[in-house]
Motif scaffolding. Structure first.
Motif, PDB file in Angstrom:
ATOM      1  N   LEU A 613       0.830  -1.205   0.000  1.00 12.00           N
ATOM      2  CA  LEU A 613       0.000   0.000   0.000  1.00 12.00           C
ATOM      3  C   LEU A 613       0.862   1.252   0.000  1.00 12.00           C
ATOM      4  O   LEU A 613       0.573   2.219  -0.721  1.00 12.00           O
ATOM      5  N   ALA A 614       1.925   1.246   0.798  1.00 12.44           N
ATOM      6  CA  ALA A 614       2.805   2.420   0.858  1.00 12.44           C
ATOM      7  C   ALA A 614       3.454   2.690  -0.493  1.00 12.44           C
ATOM      8  O   ALA A 614       3.580   3.851  -0.912  1.00 12.44           O
ATOM      9  N   ARG A 615       3.848   1.640  -1.192  1.00 11.89           N
ATOM     10  CA  ARG A 615       4.481   1.834  -2.499  1.00 11.89           C
ATOM     11  C   ARG A 615       3.478   2.374  -3.518  1.00 11.89           C
ATOM     12  O   ARG A 615       3.788   3.281  -4.292  1.00 11.89           O
ATOM     13  N   ALA A 616       2.282   1.820  -3.531  1.00 16.63           N
ATOM     14  CA  ALA A 616       1.269   2.320  -4.463  1.00 16.63           C
ATOM     15  C   ALA A 616       0.879   3.754  -4.132  1.00 16.63           C
ATOM     16  O   ALA A 616       0.686   4.589  -5.032  1.00 16.63           O
ATOM     17  N   TRP A 617       0.771   4.051  -2.838  1.00 10.02           N
ATOM     18  CA  TRP A 617       0.440   5.418  -2.419  1.00 10.02           C
ATOM     19  C   TRP A 617       1.546   6.382  -2.821  1.00 10.02           C
ATOM     20  O   TRP A 617       1.276   7.500  -3.274  1.00 10.02           O
ATOM     21  N   LEU A 618       2.794   5.956  -2.659  1.00  8.64           N
ATOM     22  CA  LEU A 618       3.917   6.825  -3.001  1.00  8.64           C
ATOM     23  C   LEU A 618       3.960   7.105  -4.496  1.00  8.64           C
ATOM     24  O   LEU A 618       4.226   8.241  -4.912  1.00  8.64           O
ATOM     25  N   VAL A 619       3.697   6.099  -5.325  1.00 13.02           N
ATOM     26  CA  VAL A 619       3.681   6.314  -6.777  1.00 13.02           C
ATOM     27  C   VAL A 619       2.628   7.363  -7.134  1.00 13.02           C
ATOM     28  O   VAL A 619       2.877   8.293  -7.919  1.00 13.02           O
ATOM     29  N   ALA A 620       1.433   7.230  -6.552  1.00 11.83           N
ATOM     30  CA  ALA A 620       0.371   8.199  -6.826  1.00 11.83           C
ATOM     31  C   ALA A 620       0.739   9.578  -6.305  1.00 11.83           C
ATOM     32  O   ALA A 620       0.464  10.599  -6.951  1.00 11.83           O
ATOM     33  N   ALA A 621       1.378   9.631  -5.148  1.00 13.11           N
ATOM     34  CA  ALA A 621       1.742  10.926  -4.560  1.00 13.11           C
ATOM     35  C   ALA A 621       2.811  11.635  -5.380  1.00 13.11           C
ATOM     36  O   ALA A 621       2.752  12.853  -5.594  1.00 13.11           O
TER      37      ALA A 621
END
Length: 646
Positions: A613-621
């Protein structure tokens, strides 16, 4: 009286030592601890949870033995852990931790060529316009990476040496510390603010302690701000802003990602060197109050030399937020100068053999050699040249500075010097018709058609009623409409700035040439009254709906992965309809990571889900940050607003 700052490792150790049965009671105890009586006698601070129990803190609290409790369960007691969890975090170096301000919308960082690229940072020498504080031309934003922190506040004291610099390679200890910080931040994202209680915050502080020990100073400083934001959210502090927490979580994850992939430049430095800069003849510009999320407060005075470079005299230290209200009237010790920040911003300064950091922060104290000198008005040379630069070129300088490593970024690189006519106010804030930087507003050249003007919204850097920003902007909108002003502000977004100070030819002389909007309250007698207001229309097309991505990012921070169970598909569909396929893709990946839950052979939830989740959130951010910068750059370059006299 407030609690003294506590070292991150001390708080983390106290929470880790708690028995399991007491950990569930810690959040409630922290809320109670904020109301316990506090007394100070010299370096000893005592807190009394009840008539028979005393928690004693020996400042500075840097070791577990500096915090003791008189109860039978000490040191594994709830009283001690609650007091330490309620206290602010002790920064390793105040010069590198707290931001000078809390902008309404912190500027994004990215590139028009590669919006989602995690590239390296530039050095200060590569963007000379930002270093000097004077833009020399117009250019598109350069290659960027999401910055890890805002510029720090200046240390109040004499010159410092001994800066710890990166060795060029990431050691195993640094990689391990970065992984620990990543895991702690990922846990916060997974549960959101409701699940980020005292125990979760202690896990982040444990990562801060390990990061500092490994020399990861920039990620540690960012993590401290994350903890302070979470504390503010838990106690329903009016100053809490979800956008600030979202930005700091993004910056923390970016720094950890860069370190774990071998980029040692993300480590930052332990402290800023103060190097000799020669003799300086400076003119005061303005001063502003400072209230940082890290528990620092005070005031900063901005000065300029004959070449237009901006210098700072800062008095920011751990203190209650209320200190910022009166800090501008406190005396500044700089050689023989004994002026307040308010008076220094209206006078001049002659410093002999001055010392300053690379960001432009002057070292001050009694060992410095400086005397007061006559000041210069904003409409007189050399200060007048600051407002002669085109707003688009100033925006280029601001956006270019966001690509510089935070510890090398000039502290005044985000300042905007604007001449404009007050149009009134709407939901965006105070509206100004801003010219091309040719100083037309102060010369009164406002008749007829100005097809090259921008309509800029000026907002308050702080909405705390204790600081007069909001009141002053309302006064200007109501009683100075149609009149020209000269404004100093901080860039904060698409044709948005945070107003800091202003001057005008109609301003009474008792203000000393300008008004610091955060320290002086305007009265009706100070204002000229509303005049003929130019009618402004903006023909720009609506911006792309990047707010849909930002909204989902902030929902995850606020509520955790459960926020992704609904509402994401609709946003992705709207992005696809707007031909933003990349935005829709990162949003779809974020939703998939949020709803994906796996279990091990024993039926337990897999902890790697939080990492995904953190990696997907970071990509979007990172995508949202870079794309938003391109939109911001384009908005400041456009010249489609038309202004006509009504």
């Amino acid at each position: 009286m407030s609690l003294p700052p506590i070292a991150a490792g001390v708080t983390a150790e106290a929470v880790a030592a708690l028995p399991t049965r007491l950990r569930g009671k810690l959040d409630a105890a922290v809320d109670q601890a904020r109301g316990w009586p506090i007394a100070r006698e010299g370096a000893i601070v005592t807190v009394r949870p009840d008539d028979r129990t005393v928690v004693t803190l020996t400042t500075p609290v840097t070791e577990p033995g500096d915090a003791t409790c008189s109860c039978l369960l000490a040191p594994r007691c709830l009283h001690r852990a609650a007091v330490l969890s309620a206290a602010p975090v002790l920064t390793d170096d105040p010069d590198s931790s707290p931001p000078l301000t809390a902008p309404m919308d912190p500027p994004p960082s990215g590139t028009a060529q590669a919006p989602a690229q995690l590239a390296g940072t530039k050095t200060a020498s590569e963007i000379s316009p930002a270093v000097t504080g004077m833009p020399t031309g117009s250019a598109t934003p350069g290659s960027a990476k999401p910055g890890s922190a805002k510029p720090g506040s200046a240390k109040t004291g004499s010159a410092k040496t001994g800066s710890v610099k990166s060795s060029g390679q990431v050691t195993s200890a640094q990689a391990g510390a970065a992984s620990g910080l990543w895991s702690a931040a990922a846990a916060v994202l997974s549960t959101g603010i409701p699940g980020a209680g005292a125990v979760a915050r202690a896990d982040v502080l444990r990562g801060v302690h390990q990061a500092r020990a490994a020399g990861l100073h920039a990620p540690a400083a960012t993590a401290v701000r994350v903890v302070e934001h979470l504390r503010a959210a838990q106690r329903d502090d009016p100053s809490f802003r979800l956008a600030d927490l979202t930005n700091d979580l993004r910056d923390l994850l970016v720094s950890c990602h860069r370190l774990t992939t071998g980029d040692a430049t993300a480590a930052g430095v332990a402290r800023r060197d103060y190097e000799p800069v020669g003799d300086l003849r400076l003119s005061g510009l303005f001063c502003e109050p400072v209230r940082a999320a890290t528990g620092h407060a005070g005031a900063v005075t901005y000065l300029a030399d004959a070449r237009g470079r901006i210098w700072l005299v800062s008095d920011v230290k751990p203190a209650n937020p209320e200190v910022a209200v009166s800090a501008a009237r406190a005396s500044v010790e700089l050689g023989e100068v004994r002026l307040s920040h308010h008076d220094l911003s209206r006078s001049g300064l002659l410093a002999v053999n001055a010392h300053a950091s690379a960001a432009g922060r002057l070292s001050h104290g009694r060992d410095r050699r400086a005397v007061a000198a006559p000041g210069t008005g904003w409409f007189d040379p050399p200060l007048d040249a600051l407002w002669r630069a085109d707003p688009a070129a100033q925006a280029d300088r601001w956006l270019a500075a966001t690509t510089v490593a935070p510890h090398e970024r000039p502290a005044a690189s985000d300042l905007a010097f604007l001449d404009g006519v007050v149009l009134g106010a709407d939901h965006r804030g105070l509206l100004l018709a801003v010219g091309e930087g040719a100083g037309a507003a102060d010369r009164g050249e406002r008749s007829g058609q100005h097809g090259h003007d921008l309509v800029v919204a000026a907002t308050a850097p702080h909405d705390d009623p204790a600081l007069p920003y909001v009141v002053n902007l309302r006064q200007l909108a109501a009683h100075a409409a149609g009149h020209p002003i000269r404004l100093v502000a901080r860039f904060s977004g698409v044709r948005r700035v945070a107003a800091l100070a202003f001057a005008a030819d109609w301003l009474p002389s008792r203000h000393g040439g300008h008004v610091d909007l955060g320290t002086t309250t305007l009265t009706r007698a100070d204002l000229p009254g509303a005049g003929p207001v130019p009618a402004a229309t903006d023909d720009d097309p609506p911006p792309p709906p990047l707010h849909l991505v930002r909204h989902q990012l902030e929902r995850v921070v606020a509520a955790g992965r459960t926020a992704l169970l609904s509402g994401v598909d609709d946003g992705a569909g709207r992005l696809t309809a707007a031909h933003l396929g990349a935005a829709a893709s990162v949003l779809a990946e974020l939703r998939a990571a949020g709803v994906r839950r796996t279990r091990d052979v024993f039926g337990r939830l897999d902890p790697h889900d939080a990492d995904g989740l953190a990696r997907a959130w970071l990509v979007a951010a990172v995508y949202e940050q870079a794309a938003a910068q391109v939109v911001t750059w384009s908005a400041w370059q456009a010249r489609t607003a038309t202004v006509t006299l009504a």
